[in-house]
Structures are given as structure tokens and as C-alpha cells.
Motif scaffolding. Structure first.
Motif, PDB file in Angstrom:
ATOM      1  N   THR A  33       0.799  -1.086   0.085  1.00 28.44           N
ATOM      2  CA  THR A  33       0.085   0.152  -0.078  1.00 28.44           C
ATOM      3  C   THR A  33       0.985   1.307   0.067  1.00 28.44           C
ATOM      4  OG1 THR A  33      -1.685  -1.165   0.932  1.00 28.44           O
ATOM      5  CG2 THR A  33      -1.685   1.083   1.268  1.00 28.44           C
ATOM      6  N   ALA A  34       1.780   1.448   0.739  1.00 29.87           N
ATOM      7  CA  ALA A  34       2.805   2.539   0.722  1.00 29.87           C
ATOM      8  C   ALA A  34       3.487   2.534  -0.457  1.00 29.87           C
ATOM      9  CB  ALA A  34       3.798   2.244   1.824  1.00 29.87           C
ATOM     10  N   TRP A  35       3.954   1.455  -1.142  1.00 25.82           N
ATOM     11  CA  TRP A  35       4.646   1.661  -2.439  1.00 25.82           C
ATOM     12  C   TRP A  35       3.481   2.400  -3.690  1.00 25.82           C
ATOM     13  CZ3 TRP A  35       3.494  -0.291  -7.249  1.00 25.82           C
ATOM     14  CH2 TRP A  35       4.241  -0.227  -8.202  1.00 25.82           C
ATOM     15  N   ALA A  36       2.058   1.827  -3.538  1.00 28.09           N
ATOM     16  CA  ALA A  36       1.231   2.211  -4.356  1.00 28.09           C
ATOM     17  C   ALA A  36       0.985   3.699  -3.895  1.00 28.09           C
ATOM     18  CB  ALA A  36      -0.123   1.272  -4.231  1.00 28.09           C
ATOM     19  N   MET A  37       0.807   4.069  -2.763  1.00 30.51           N
ATOM     20  CA  MET A  37       0.742   5.634  -2.307  1.00 30.51           C
ATOM     21  C   MET A  37       1.786   6.355  -2.893  1.00 30.51           C
ATOM     22  SD  MET A  37      -0.737   5.046   1.495  1.00 30.51           S
ATOM     23  CE  MET A  37      -0.675   6.881   1.832  1.00 30.51           C
ATOM     24  N   ALA A  38       2.899   6.162  -2.861  1.00 33.31           N
ATOM     25  CA  ALA A  38       4.025   6.887  -3.282  1.00 33.31           C
ATOM     26  C   ALA A  38       3.767   6.997  -4.986  1.00 33.31           C
ATOM     27  CB  ALA A  38       5.507   6.442  -2.856  1.00 33.31           C
ATOM     28  N   GLN A  39       3.621   5.922  -5.556  1.00 38.72           N
ATOM     29  CA  GLN A  39       3.711   5.972  -6.837  1.00 38.72           C
ATOM     30  C   GLN A  39       2.574   6.762  -7.303  1.00 38.72           C
ATOM     31  OE1 GLN A  39       5.440   4.697  -9.587  1.00 38.72           O
ATOM     32  NE2 GLN A  39       6.774   4.033  -7.934  1.00 38.72           N
ATOM     33  N   ALA A  52       5.915  16.349  -8.902  1.00 38.93           N
ATOM     34  CA  ALA A  52       7.146  16.122  -7.846  1.00 38.93           C
ATOM     35  C   ALA A  52       8.104  15.296  -8.477  1.00 38.93           C
ATOM     36  CB  ALA A  52       6.890  15.742  -6.593  1.00 38.93           C
ATOM     37  N   HIS A  53       9.463  15.441  -8.117  1.00 41.48           N
ATOM     38  CA  HIS A  53      10.583  14.665  -8.465  1.00 41.48           C
ATOM     39  C   HIS A  53      10.658  13.334  -7.562  1.00 41.48           C
ATOM     40  CE1 HIS A  53      11.975  18.552 -10.190  1.00 41.48           C
ATOM     41  NE2 HIS A  53      12.311  17.785 -11.284  1.00 41.48           N
ATOM     42  N   VAL A  54      10.174  13.552  -6.488  1.00 45.14           N
ATOM     43  CA  VAL A  54      10.029  12.373  -5.277  1.00 45.14           C
ATOM     44  C   VAL A  54       8.996  12.716  -4.534  1.00 45.14           C
ATOM     45  CG1 VAL A  54      11.517  13.879  -3.807  1.00 45.14           C
ATOM     46  CG2 VAL A  54      11.617  11.520  -3.514  1.00 45.14           C
ATOM     47  N   ALA A  55       8.566  11.532  -4.256  1.00 45.07           N
ATOM     48  CA  ALA A  55       7.399  11.244  -3.188  1.00 45.07           C
ATOM     49  C   ALA A  55       7.648  10.219  -2.053  1.00 45.07           C
ATOM     50  CB  ALA A  55       6.101  10.903  -4.205  1.00 45.07           C
ATOM     51  N   VAL A  56       6.962  10.618  -0.931  1.00 43.93           N
ATOM     52  CA  VAL A  56       7.308   9.793   0.303  1.00 43.93           C
ATOM     53  C   VAL A  56       5.646   9.702   0.779  1.00 43.93           C
ATOM     54  CG1 VAL A  56       7.733   9.555   2.653  1.00 43.93           C
ATOM     55  CG2 VAL A  56       9.351  10.333   0.918  1.00 43.93           C
ATOM     56  N   ALA A  57       5.515   8.451   0.994  1.00 43.70           N
ATOM     57  CA  ALA A  57       4.112   7.856   1.688  1.00 43.70           C
ATOM     58  C   ALA A  57       4.275   7.300   2.953  1.00 43.70           C
ATOM     59  CB  ALA A  57       3.611   6.768   0.579  1.00 43.70           C
ATOM     60  N   ILE A  58       3.419   7.562   3.805  1.00 43.46           N
ATOM     61  CA  ILE A  58       3.384   7.168   5.049  1.00 43.46           C
ATOM     62  C   ILE A  58       1.885   6.446   5.519  1.00 43.46           C
ATOM     63  CG2 ILE A  58       3.762   7.672   7.533  1.00 43.46           C
ATOM     64  CD1 ILE A  58       4.281  10.484   5.184  1.00 43.46           C
ATOM     65  N   THR A  59       1.993   5.101   6.065  1.00 43.75           N
ATOM     66  CA  THR A  59       0.591   4.638   6.632  1.00 43.75           C
ATOM     67  C   THR A  59       0.931   3.777   7.706  1.00 43.75           C
ATOM     68  OG1 THR A  59      -1.195   3.371   5.851  1.00 43.75           O
ATOM     69  CG2 THR A  59       0.950   2.650   4.917  1.00 43.75           C
ATOM     70  N   GLY A  60       0.263   3.923   8.914  1.00 41.31           N
ATOM     71  CA  GLY A  60       0.492   3.217   9.928  1.00 41.31           C
ATOM     72  C   GLY A  60      -0.609   3.078  10.684  1.00 41.31           C
ATOM     73  N   ALA A 101       7.324   4.569   2.352  1.00 34.32           N
ATOM     74  CA  ALA A 101       7.768   4.211   0.800  1.00 34.32           C
ATOM     75  C   ALA A 101       8.194   5.569   0.320  1.00 34.32           C
ATOM     76  CB  ALA A 101       6.869   3.697  -0.205  1.00 34.32           C
ATOM     77  N   ARG A 102       9.413   5.429  -0.714  1.00 26.36           N
ATOM     78  CA  ARG A 102       9.832   6.792  -1.271  1.00 26.36           C
ATOM     79  C   ARG A 102       9.966   6.274  -2.842  1.00 26.36           C
ATOM     80  NH1 ARG A 102      15.300   7.919   0.212  1.00 26.36           N
ATOM     81  NH2 ARG A 102      15.799   6.515  -1.223  1.00 26.36           N
ATOM     82  N   ALA A 103       9.395   7.011  -3.699  1.00 20.96           N
ATOM     83  CA  ALA A 103       9.451   6.868  -5.119  1.00 20.96           C
ATOM     84  C   ALA A 103       9.911   8.102  -5.919  1.00 20.96           C
ATOM     85  CB  ALA A 103       7.927   6.360  -5.942  1.00 20.96           C
ATOM     86  N   GLU A 104      10.840   8.081  -6.965  1.00 25.71           N
ATOM     87  CA  GLU A 104      11.314   9.072  -7.759  1.00 25.71           C
ATOM     88  C   GLU A 104      11.168   9.119  -9.096  1.00 25.71           C
ATOM     89  OE1 GLU A 104      15.395   9.862  -6.846  1.00 25.71           O
ATOM     90  OE2 GLU A 104      15.025   9.084  -4.761  1.00 25.71           O
ATOM     91  N   ARG A 105      10.776  10.017  -9.719  1.00 29.83           N
ATOM     92  CA  ARG A 105      10.128  10.363 -10.944  1.00 29.83           C
ATOM     93  C   ARG A 105      11.307   9.801 -11.890  1.00 29.83           C
ATOM     94  NH1 ARG A 105       5.891  12.111 -12.666  1.00 29.83           N
ATOM     95  NH2 ARG A 105       5.612  13.457 -10.963  1.00 29.83           N
ATOM     96  N   GLY A 106      11.108   9.012 -13.129  1.00 29.00           N
ATOM     97  CA  GLY A 106      12.183   8.426 -13.799  1.00 29.00           C
ATOM     98  C   GLY A 106      12.756   7.395 -13.526  1.00 29.00           C
ATOM     99  N   SER A 107      12.645   6.822 -12.217  1.00 29.73           N
ATOM    100  CA  SER A 107      13.134   5.574 -11.786  1.00 29.73           C
ATOM    101  C   SER A 107      12.321   4.681 -11.825  1.00 29.73           C
ATOM    102  CB  SER A 107      13.370   5.728 -10.377  1.00 29.73           C
ATOM    103  OG  SER A 107      14.403   6.603  -9.875  1.00 29.73           O
TER     104      SER A 107
END
Length: 172
Positions: A86-92, A100-108, A127-133
Motif C-alpha cells: 500500500t505504501a508503495w502504491a501511495m508513493a507511486q 514532484a521529482h520525489v514522493a514519500v508515503a506514510i501509512t500506519g 515508501a519513497r518513489a522518484e520520477r524517472g526511476s
């Protein structure tokens, strides 16, 4: 330090995040659940944060995680809201919905209720996702904070999330 009601350590960390991302020339977004906007509030407490802060999404309910960030019902039903998936999908989703170039998601689970044997109060996933990665290049981790009250869990989670927004930050 600006006049603020936020904890000083949170404001200091947000100052570091804004300054470091300004120097790096990158913008950031956050997708928050258990922190309820605390990370966004800390970042926007900093004068000049508009140069780096693109968007904040508070998707507290599963319905909003699905509707706003496009976290699939299958992921939510299979793994639950407090999961790496879920955190992965939220960051994406935060990257897809922002510039944004980078996104961080928090769930807990901030508490005092809502915990289980598998996910006790204090369980928080980042989770942290970066654009272009590659989507496979998402950094994600589950942490188990001491249950020192709802505010304490949320503060610890917000500090880790801010660390993840620093350029070249390691896995939490």
C-alpha cells in the motif's frame, strides 16, 4: 526558528528538507495517512517551501487511497492499508498526481486502538518513489515505533518521512 506550534525537532528537520531539495533543484510530494498532514504542515511551516513542495495528499480512508492515489482494492484487501504494498502504491500515486521529482508515503497504526498482533500500535510503513526511476526502485520499509501515545507515534513517523525526502537518503 519560525513561531510555530509544531515540535522544534520536526521544524528543524523540515528546514533541512526544504534547503537540501532547493539545492538539488527538485520538488517533493507526500502521501500521508496516519500522520494526517503533519509532514505537509512541517514542510509548509518553512518560508520558501513553495519552491520545493509540490503537493500533499492526506488519504486517511482506504476509499480515498483508492480514489485519489489509485491504490487498488486488490492491494488494500490482500495486504491491508498498513503494508509495504500500500505504501508503495501511495508513493507511486503521489508521483502520478503531482509534478514532484520525489514522493514519500506514510501509512500506519498511530493508536491508541486499531492495532493487531501482526500490526501493533506503532507499526508504520514508508515508501519513497522518484520520477524517472523504475517502479522496482521504490524504497519501502516497515518500522515498529514504541507506543508512546498517538502523538509520539505520529511525530516519529513524520521525522522518518522527512529523512526520506532528503536527497540521497538511505533506506529508513
Amino acid at each position: 526558528m519560525p513561531d510555530t506550534i509544531l515540535p522544534p525537532e520536526l521544524v528543524r528537520k523540515a528546514q533541512d528538507v526544504v534547503a537540501a531539495n532547493r539545492r538539488a533543484g527538485r520538488t517533493i510530494a507526500v502521501a500521508e495517512s496516519c500522520t494526517g498532514g503533519l509532514v505537509s504542515a512541517a514542510i509548509t511551516e518553512i518560508p520558501g517551501s513553495s519552491e520545493v513542495f509540490d503537493a500533499g495528499f492526506i488519504t486517511y480512508s482506504n476509499g480515498m487511497k483508492n480514489e485519489v492515489l489509485k491504490v487498488s482494492h486488490d492491494v488494500l484487501d490482500t495486504f491491508g492499508a498498513v503494508s509495504i504494498a500500500t505504501a508503495w502504491a501511495m508513493a507511486q500515486g503521489a508521483l502520478e498526481k503531482s509534478h514532484a521529482h520525489v514522493a514519500v508515503a506514510i501509512t500506519g497504526v498511530a493508536g491508541p486502538g486499531g492495532g493487531s498482533d501482526n500490526k501493533p500500535v506503532g507499526t508504520v510503513v514508508f515508501a519513497r518513489a522518484e520520477r524517472g526511476s523504475s517502479p522496482d526502485n521504490v524504497v519501502a520499509d516497515m518500522r515498529h515505533f514504541e507506543d508512546n501515545g498517538r502523538g509520539g507515534v505520529r511525530l516519529q513517523a513524520a521525522l522518518v518521512a522527512l529523512d526520506l525526502l532528503l536527497p540521497d537518503s538511505p533506506v529508513p
